[in-house]
Design an enzyme around this catalytic site. Structure first.
Site, short mmCIF file in Angstrom:
data_model
loop_
_atom_site.label_atom_id
_atom_site.label_comp_id
_atom_site.label_asym_id
_atom_site.label_seq_id
_atom_site.Cartn_x
_atom_site.Cartn_y
_atom_site.Cartn_z
N VAL A 50 -13.75 -6.33 3.78
CA VAL A 50 -13.08 -7.54 4.25
C VAL A 50 -14.05 -8.25 5.18
O VAL A 50 -14.81 -7.61 5.92
CB VAL A 50 -11.77 -7.21 4.99
CG1 VAL A 50 -11.25 -8.41 5.76
CG2 VAL A 50 -10.71 -6.73 4.00
N CYS A 51 -14.06 -9.57 5.12
CA CYS A 51 -14.84 -10.40 6.04
C CYS A 51 -16.34 -10.05 5.91
O CYS A 51 -16.84 -9.86 4.80
CB CYS A 51 -14.30 -10.22 7.45
SG CYS A 51 -14.80 -11.49 8.63
N THR A 52 -17.04 -9.96 7.03
CA THR A 52 -18.48 -9.74 6.98
C THR A 52 -18.85 -8.30 6.63
O THR A 52 -20.04 -7.97 6.57
CB THR A 52 -19.13 -10.11 8.33
OG1 THR A 52 -18.55 -9.31 9.37
CG2 THR A 52 -18.91 -11.58 8.65
N GLY A 63 -12.33 -12.43 1.94
CA GLY A 63 -12.84 -13.36 2.94
C GLY A 63 -12.49 -12.90 4.35
O GLY A 63 -12.33 -11.72 4.62
#
Length: 259
Positions: free
Chosen positions: A132-134, A182
């Site tokens: 998730v995310c970075t 994202g």
């Protein structure tokens, strides 16, 4: 009990054992719980982890928080987490390897040989490799997104192609056994998507209803497209030093991976 009764009881033991075995064989065996290794690290965003973890908990998965040691790890909101597995004790075979985000912490992980080695080794064997995310920057730096479609937080997702991934700007991107999401809140979408793969869609729908996941945000500002150029530019300016550091690490990973 006299001697005769005791002898009768002894003679009945083999029959009783056979009955127990027959009943046990007739009962449907429970499938093994999915084994999920969730990396934690200093500076990570707690919500990146907690959203999917809530889904996995309801799914009754065998979820393990993993870090180098079991000392408390500080998150973005000041709530500390402690691993229940280390890099050495985490099972070699996982159903799911998961990496949350948090740009500063993700950058540190990208340059940490121990972290990259752990992620690479478990990801090579895992049934699903996810983030998730970075967190996807860490997967990419370990070479695990090379040749796969993937996404990340909107302000660094353009770095993924440097490390061999194909950027797909969607909330959750699924490419074979790679699932990336994202920023932050997309973790719940990701968790439900993966729950459908680990179990089935009906189970994922039940979990969605249990957690009442029916988002209706008060503002249309959750993406650069909705927020508009002025607000997007403001965020990019505020995060510019970290984004530049992430680009530097992505370039170094590119060289290390021979891309």
């Amino acid at each position: 009990m006299n001697r005769r009764e005791f002898g009768v009881a002894l003679g009945a033991l083999p029959l009783l054992s056979s009955v127990v075995q027959a009943v046990s064989a007739a009962e449907p065996s429970q499938p093994p719980k999915p084994k999920i290794g969730m990396l934690i690290y200093p500076g990570m965003i707690l919500q990146d982890l907690v959203g999917p973890q809530t889904v996995f908990s309801i799914l009754q998965a065998d979820t393990r928080l993993v870090w180098k040691d079991k000392n408390p790890v500080a998150t973005d909101v000041g709530i500390a987490l402690s691993a229940n597995d280390t890099f050495d004790t985490c099972p070699a075979e996982l159903d799911v390897l998961f990496v949350p985000g948090g740009l500063g912490g993700s950058i540190a992980c990208m340059k940490d040989a121990d972290v990259i080695g752990f992620v690479e080794s478990r990801g090579a064997r895992a049934r699903y490799v996810t983030s998730v995310c970075t967190g996807s920057l860490v997967l990419a730096a370990a070479g695990l997104l090379r040749g796969y479609q993937a996404t990340s937080h909107w302000y660094v997702r353009d770095l993924l192609p440097l490390m061999g991934a194909t950027l797909k700007a969607e909330r959750v991107v699924e490419d074979r056994n790679r699932l990336t999401a994202g920023g932050v809140t997309s973790g719940i979408d990701f968790g439900l998507t993966l729950a459908a793969r680990l179990a089935d869609e009906d189970t994922a729908r039940r979990i969605q209803l249990l957690i009442e996941y029916d988002p209706k945000p008060p503002f249309a500002a959750g993406s650069p497209e909705d927020a508009g150029p002025a607000l997007t530019r403001d965020i990019l300016q505020r995060r510019a030093p970290l984004i530049a550091s992430a680009r530097k690490e992505a370039e170094m990973a590119k060289e290390r991976l021979g891309i």
